[in-house]
Every structure is written in C-alpha cells, then in structure tokens.
Design a protein around this motif. Sequence first.
Motif, PDB file in Angstrom:
ATOM      1  N   ILE B  42       0.831  -1.204   0.000  1.00  0.00           N
ATOM      2  CA  ILE B  42       0.000   0.000   0.000  1.00  0.00           C
ATOM      3  C   ILE B  42       0.864   1.251   0.000  1.00  0.00           C
ATOM      4  O   ILE B  42       0.614   2.199  -0.754  1.00  0.00           O
ATOM      5  CB  ILE B  42      -0.945   0.004   1.223  1.00  0.00           C
ATOM      6  CG1 ILE B  42      -1.867  -1.211   1.167  1.00  0.00           C
ATOM      7  CG2 ILE B  42      -1.762   1.292   1.274  1.00  0.00           C
ATOM      8  CD1 ILE B  42      -2.717  -1.390   2.415  1.00  0.00           C
ATOM      9  N   ALA B  43       1.893   1.243   0.830  1.00  0.00           N
ATOM     10  CA  ALA B  43       2.781   2.407   0.908  1.00  0.00           C
ATOM     11  C   ALA B  43       3.437   2.666  -0.442  1.00  0.00           C
ATOM     12  O   ALA B  43       3.467   3.808  -0.918  1.00  0.00           O
ATOM     13  CB  ALA B  43       3.834   2.181   1.986  1.00  0.00           C
ATOM     14  N   ASP B  44       3.940   1.633  -1.065  1.00  0.00           N
ATOM     15  CA  ASP B  44       4.539   1.779  -2.396  1.00  0.00           C
ATOM     16  C   ASP B  44       3.549   2.387  -3.376  1.00  0.00           C
ATOM     17  O   ASP B  44       3.866   3.351  -4.071  1.00  0.00           O
ATOM     18  CB  ASP B  44       4.996   0.414  -2.929  1.00  0.00           C
ATOM     19  CG  ASP B  44       6.396   0.059  -2.433  1.00  0.00           C
ATOM     20  OD1 ASP B  44       6.938   0.847  -1.632  1.00  0.00           O
ATOM     21  OD2 ASP B  44       6.923  -0.989  -2.831  1.00  0.00           O
ATOM     22  N   ALA B  45       2.348   1.789  -3.425  1.00  0.00           N
ATOM     23  CA  ALA B  45       1.349   2.263  -4.378  1.00  0.00           C
ATOM     24  C   ALA B  45       0.974   3.721  -4.127  1.00  0.00           C
ATOM     25  O   ALA B  45       0.612   4.447  -5.032  1.00  0.00           O
ATOM     26  CB  ALA B  45       0.099   1.379  -4.312  1.00  0.00           C
ATOM     27  N   ALA B  46       1.078   4.135  -2.874  1.00  0.00           N
ATOM     28  CA  ALA B  46       0.722   5.515  -2.544  1.00  0.00           C
ATOM     29  C   ALA B  46       1.929   6.435  -2.647  1.00  0.00           C
ATOM     30  O   ALA B  46       1.808   7.656  -2.466  1.00  0.00           O
ATOM     31  CB  ALA B  46       0.128   5.569  -1.136  1.00  0.00           C
ATOM     32  N   GLY B  47       3.106   5.866  -2.906  1.00  0.00           N
ATOM     33  CA  GLY B  47       4.310   6.673  -3.013  1.00  0.00           C
ATOM     34  C   GLY B  47       4.808   7.184  -1.678  1.00  0.00           C
ATOM     35  O   GLY B  47       5.341   8.281  -1.575  1.00  0.00           O
ATOM     36  N   LEU B  48       4.627   6.370  -0.631  1.00  0.00           N
ATOM     37  CA  LEU B  48       5.052   6.766   0.713  1.00  0.00           C
ATOM     38  C   LEU B  48       5.907   5.666   1.325  1.00  0.00           C
ATOM     39  O   LEU B  48       5.883   4.529   0.872  1.00  0.00           O
ATOM     40  CB  LEU B  48       3.828   6.964   1.613  1.00  0.00           C
ATOM     41  CG  LEU B  48       3.192   8.338   1.739  1.00  0.00           C
ATOM     42  CD1 LEU B  48       2.706   8.835   0.388  1.00  0.00           C
ATOM     43  CD2 LEU B  48       2.029   8.281   2.718  1.00  0.00           C
ATOM     44  N   SER B  49       6.656   6.016   2.344  1.00  0.00           N
ATOM     45  CA  SER B  49       7.352   4.986   3.099  1.00  0.00           C
ATOM     46  C   SER B  49       6.365   4.396   4.106  1.00  0.00           C
ATOM     47  O   SER B  49       5.364   5.025   4.448  1.00  0.00           O
ATOM     48  CB  SER B  49       8.543   5.575   3.839  1.00  0.00           C
ATOM     49  OG  SER B  49       8.093   6.465   4.838  1.00  0.00           O
ATOM     50  N   LYS B  50       6.659   3.197   4.553  1.00  0.00           N
ATOM     51  CA  LYS B  50       5.732   2.553   5.483  1.00  0.00           C
ATOM     52  C   LYS B  50       5.525   3.353   6.770  1.00  0.00           C
ATOM     53  O   LYS B  50       4.372   3.558   7.176  1.00  0.00           O
ATOM     54  CB  LYS B  50       6.205   1.130   5.787  1.00  0.00           C
ATOM     55  CG  LYS B  50       5.215   0.343   6.627  1.00  0.00           C
ATOM     56  CD  LYS B  50       5.537  -1.136   6.662  1.00  0.00           C
ATOM     57  CE  LYS B  50       6.895  -1.426   7.238  1.00  0.00           C
ATOM     58  NZ  LYS B  50       7.089  -2.865   7.517  1.00  0.00           N
ATOM     59  N   PRO B  51       6.591   3.829   7.409  1.00  0.00           N
ATOM     60  CA  PRO B  51       6.347   4.619   8.621  1.00  0.00           C
ATOM     61  C   PRO B  51       5.544   5.874   8.324  1.00  0.00           C
ATOM     62  O   PRO B  51       4.712   6.298   9.127  1.00  0.00           O
ATOM     63  CB  PRO B  51       7.753   4.972   9.102  1.00  0.00           C
ATOM     64  CG  PRO B  51       8.636   3.969   8.485  1.00  0.00           C
ATOM     65  CD  PRO B  51       8.014   3.612   7.167  1.00  0.00           C
ATOM     66  N   LEU B  53       3.287   6.179   6.045  1.00  0.00           N
ATOM     67  CA  LEU B  53       1.896   5.754   5.895  1.00  0.00           C
ATOM     68  C   LEU B  53       1.245   5.642   7.270  1.00  0.00           C
ATOM     69  O   LEU B  53       0.105   6.076   7.477  1.00  0.00           O
ATOM     70  CB  LEU B  53       1.852   4.416   5.158  1.00  0.00           C
ATOM     71  CG  LEU B  53       0.486   3.838   4.825  1.00  0.00           C
ATOM     72  CD1 LEU B  53       0.596   2.921   3.625  1.00  0.00           C
ATOM     73  CD2 LEU B  53      -0.078   3.039   5.979  1.00  0.00           C
ATOM     74  N   LEU B  54       1.986   5.072   8.201  1.00  0.00           N
ATOM     75  CA  LEU B  54       1.418   4.860   9.539  1.00  0.00           C
ATOM     76  C   LEU B  54       1.342   6.162  10.333  1.00  0.00           C
ATOM     77  O   LEU B  54       0.840   6.177  11.458  1.00  0.00           O
ATOM     78  CB  LEU B  54       2.234   3.808  10.294  1.00  0.00           C
ATOM     79  CG  LEU B  54       2.005   2.387   9.759  1.00  0.00           C
ATOM     80  CD1 LEU B  54       3.086   1.432  10.239  1.00  0.00           C
ATOM     81  CD2 LEU B  54       0.639   1.883  10.190  1.00  0.00           C
ATOM     82  N   TYR B  55       1.863   7.219   9.738  1.00  0.00           N
ATOM     83  CA  TYR B  55       1.697   8.527  10.354  1.00  0.00           C
ATOM     84  C   TYR B  55       0.283   9.038  10.081  1.00  0.00           C
ATOM     85  O   TYR B  55      -0.295   9.763  10.865  1.00  0.00           O
ATOM     86  CB  TYR B  55       2.744   9.493   9.803  1.00  0.00           C
ATOM     87  CG  TYR B  55       2.558  10.929  10.192  1.00  0.00           C
ATOM     88  CD1 TYR B  55       2.834  11.354  11.487  1.00  0.00           C
ATOM     89  CD2 TYR B  55       2.102  11.857   9.269  1.00  0.00           C
ATOM     90  CE1 TYR B  55       2.658  12.680  11.844  1.00  0.00           C
ATOM     91  CE2 TYR B  55       1.921  13.183   9.621  1.00  0.00           C
ATOM     92  CZ  TYR B  55       2.202  13.590  10.909  1.00  0.00           C
ATOM     93  OH  TYR B  55       2.018  14.897  11.268  1.00  0.00           O
ATOM     94  N   TYR B  56      -0.263   8.614   8.951  1.00  0.00           N
ATOM     95  CA  TYR B  56      -1.592   9.089   8.553  1.00  0.00           C
ATOM     96  C   TYR B  56      -2.725   8.168   9.001  1.00  0.00           C
ATOM     97  O   TYR B  56      -3.841   8.615   9.215  1.00  0.00           O
ATOM     98  CB  TYR B  56      -1.643   9.288   7.036  1.00  0.00           C
ATOM     99  CG  TYR B  56      -0.787  10.435   6.581  1.00  0.00           C
ATOM    100  CD1 TYR B  56      -1.218  11.735   6.783  1.00  0.00           C
ATOM    101  CD2 TYR B  56       0.453  10.229   6.008  1.00  0.00           C
ATOM    102  CE1 TYR B  56      -0.433  12.818   6.396  1.00  0.00           C
ATOM    103  CE2 TYR B  56       1.250  11.289   5.615  1.00  0.00           C
ATOM    104  CZ  TYR B  56       0.802  12.590   5.822  1.00  0.00           C
ATOM    105  OH  TYR B  56       1.586  13.647   5.442  1.00  0.00           O
ATOM    106  N   PHE B  57      -2.422   6.900   9.100  1.00  0.00           N
ATOM    107  CA  PHE B  57      -3.424   5.952   9.616  1.00  0.00           C
ATOM    108  C   PHE B  57      -2.756   5.109  10.703  1.00  0.00           C
ATOM    109  O   PHE B  57      -1.636   4.651  10.516  1.00  0.00           O
ATOM    110  CB  PHE B  57      -3.940   5.044   8.499  1.00  0.00           C
ATOM    111  CG  PHE B  57      -4.905   5.710   7.564  1.00  0.00           C
ATOM    112  CD1 PHE B  57      -6.276   5.717   7.834  1.00  0.00           C
ATOM    113  CD2 PHE B  57      -4.453   6.351   6.422  1.00  0.00           C
ATOM    114  CE1 PHE B  57      -7.161   6.341   6.971  1.00  0.00           C
ATOM    115  CE2 PHE B  57      -5.339   6.984   5.566  1.00  0.00           C
ATOM    116  CZ  PHE B  57      -6.694   6.980   5.837  1.00  0.00           C
TER     117      PHE B  57
END
Lengths: 211, 211
Positions: B42-51, B53-57
Amino acid sequence: MSDTARRKSPTRIQREKREAILEAALDVFSTHGFRGATLDLIADAAGLSKPNLLYYFPSKEEIHRTLIGQLMEIWLAPLRKIDPGGDPVSEICAYVERKLEISRDLPRESRLFANEVLRGAPHVGDMLQGGLKALVDEKAAVIRAWSEAGHLAPVDPHHLIFSIWAATQHYADFDTQVAMVLGPRDATRYEDARAFLLGLYARGLRPLPAR
Amino acid sequence: MSDTARRKSPTRIQREKREAILEAALDVFSTHGFRGATLDLIADAAGLSKPNLLYYFPSKEEIHRTLIGQLMEIWLAPLRKIDPGGDPVSEICAYVERKLEISRDLPRESRLFANEVLRGAPHVGDMLQGGLKALVDEKAAVIRAWSEAGHLAPVDPHHLIFSIWAATQHYADFDTQVAMVLGPRDATRYEDARAFLLGLYARGLRPLPAR
DNA sequence: GTCAATTTTGACCATTTGGTCATAAATAGC
DNA sequence: GCTATTTATGACCAAATGGTCAAAATTGAC
C-alpha cells in the motif's frame, strides 16, 4: 519418472491422512482464503503436527491446488448435464436447481472457488481455463439454437449462464449477508430461493407468443 | 474528547496524503484481500514509506475500516432510490441498471466488499449490520405491496433483491471468470449484460394476466 | 521377534510483516 | 531568518509463518 510410476501404491495411512488433510484444508481455505489460511491452522484441524502435514503434501500451495482440482468437476458437472434433446425451459430450470443444490450442500467448495476467482485465479490458471470455456461455449450454442427455434425466449446464452451462476452461488458465497437480512439460516431459505428462481427463469425464458 | 474536537482541521497535506493512501489501499485490498495486502504494498502504491503511511493511519485495519465505511453508502444508494410511487417493473429495472453501472464503474469497490462478506465480514460487523437489514426490509415491503396489488408478478421480494445483487456484482467480482469465457473485456460486454438482465427481469416480473 | 520402511515430532531457520521510535527534513507563521 | 509544528525516514523489533532436518517412534512383512 511419471508421478504414478514413482509413487508406489499409497498405504492405508497415506490415503486416510491425505483425505483428512484435504477435508481440514477445505474448511480453513474456504473461511480464511489462501493467504489467511496457515499450515498450523490446517494441521490442527486435521489433527496433525505441521511437519507431519508436510510429510503428506510438499507445500501449502500443493494442498490448495489439489482441492481446486477436485472442485472443478463438481462445479462443471451440472452444466454438462444439460440435455440438448430435452425441453428447453425445463432443462434450464433443472440446471438452476442443480446449481442451487450445490450451493446448499457444498458451500465450502463454492466459497473456495469464489475466493480463487475473486483474486484473478492466481493459483489455478490453466486448470480453470482448460475445460471451462469449451463447455460453456458448447452449452451456449445449445441454448442459442433453442432460442432461434422459438422454443426459448431470445436471450444471450452466455449472460443467461452467468446469471444462473451468480444467483445460485450467492447463497453460499454471501451467506453472511443473506443471514444479516433474513436472520439465521432456516429450513425454508433454500426452498424459498428455489421457488423464486424457478419462477423467474420459467417466466423469463418462456418463448414469446408469436406476434 | 470527541474525534472531531481533538483533530484540529486537517492540513492540505493531510487531506491529500490520506486520499492517496485510500486510493492505493483500495487497489491493493481489492486485488489481494485483507490478509494478502501488506503495508509495504500500500505504501509503495501511494508513493510513501511505510512509517510515513502509519503517520496518517494508525493501522492497516483502520485503513480498511475507512474504506468499507465509504463503501457502504455507494453500495446502498441504488436500493434507496427505488420509488414506491413509480411503475413497479420500471423501478426494478432501473435498480438493475444502477447496480450494473456500479459493477462496471467501481469494480474495485465491489470486490473489496465481496472479499469482506465472503469471509463473514470480520472487519465490518455492525457497520454492515446497521442500515442494511432495515433498508432491505423497507424496500422488500414496497415490492410485496406491488405484487399484492397485482402490479408485479408474485415473487419473494428478498430473493428478488438477492438475485439482482448477485447477477450485477458478478461482472465485477468474477471478472476473471467472465473474461475466460467471453474473451478480453470489450465495449459490448456491459451492454449485452444490461440487455439480458433487463429482458429477464422485465419478462419475469411483468404481472400475470388475470386468470 | 527382527529389521526395514514408513510415519511422527521437536527444534530450528529464514523471511515476511505489522508496527515503533528517535531523529532528521520540510513547512508555516511571524 | 527564526522557531515551532508538521511530515518523513532509516533502523529496528516481535510475532507469525512456510518450510527443513535429524532423530525418534511406529508399523508391516517375514
């Protein structure tokens, strides 16, 4: 070199354990999907240790593949039984009944199959591809001929088949949703579904009066 | 204490990134299922790093829950639009068309939903339970009244609704199978499906001539 | 009972995965 | 530019998971 040649005739234990594993795996795969199913879960359900399970099947994927293989015949059989020489509307209605019975009697198989197709059939590929299209096209031709001869309303045979698959499997695959609406499963559910679907298809497929 | 009170109005970045994440997650969840979807994917597809991503959700489950929540309204809206004052057969046919359009235009949403229900809706529970039964029962009563007034063939309203759900969603959920039979998706597929289903329901629901 | 083959298991391994955290970079208000 | 807040990241962790392996237990043929 061939599988059957290499594998000397299986012992009683092999037959029993493999059967138990497939039964347990059907339970687990159909409720958790391929990814959600774990070897531990399957091993527990089969009453075996995980290494023991892997003594009978080389991998999780192989268990899954075996199940899907067994499934295909069950899944296609009702369609195969459609008789080009029978009464068109009766033949279609009998097909609906057979599919509905499978949905009622083998819901785990139906869900396993749905799980696989939903994800693009990544683990079956050609196994599905193989007989499916040929058989469907064959029966679609029969239905088309019935329509053209005026013994059946003029319908697109492929979409007719899809609608039957969808409507019947719905009761197995989306059981949760059906139960939310109708309340807990009871004896009349499948009877009501059967009456509705037979009525719908009987009225919907009856040949149009000449005009 | 309330969520809206604690969360000061979101910044532009927050709105954009959360949106991008949900879009990416819809892709990933709908093709891999909940278990098969990974935060990295999901992070890749959104162009974000995993951490990041977990900052937003706060968790994978929360992303999923948010998606399902947005989905419910889309899913129920077509049913809600059925007008008790309209022409019965036309109203049902229009409902079929709306559901089919959703299947065509929002297949990812349909598959996400199917994935969830197939597994017994473990992540939605009451969210689904809530409005679904009430709305379905309300519209089922409308349909029953139509039948009793002789403006519609006598059918079980709940099973009629199920069959419409099943037949329309089939094209999104089982797209792989449909493509195996019909060949690659083309422009006429949904047009053919629409014609078949409208014909089936129009003939199948037309009130019976007095006898 | 003996011995070879089959079956079972506990210990172990590498990888994947959801999630954390301290710190660094970017941004916004002034 | 300065500072406080927001946003981003690399390093890391614990649990879960598919699978291996050597050794032990069991079974079957004689």
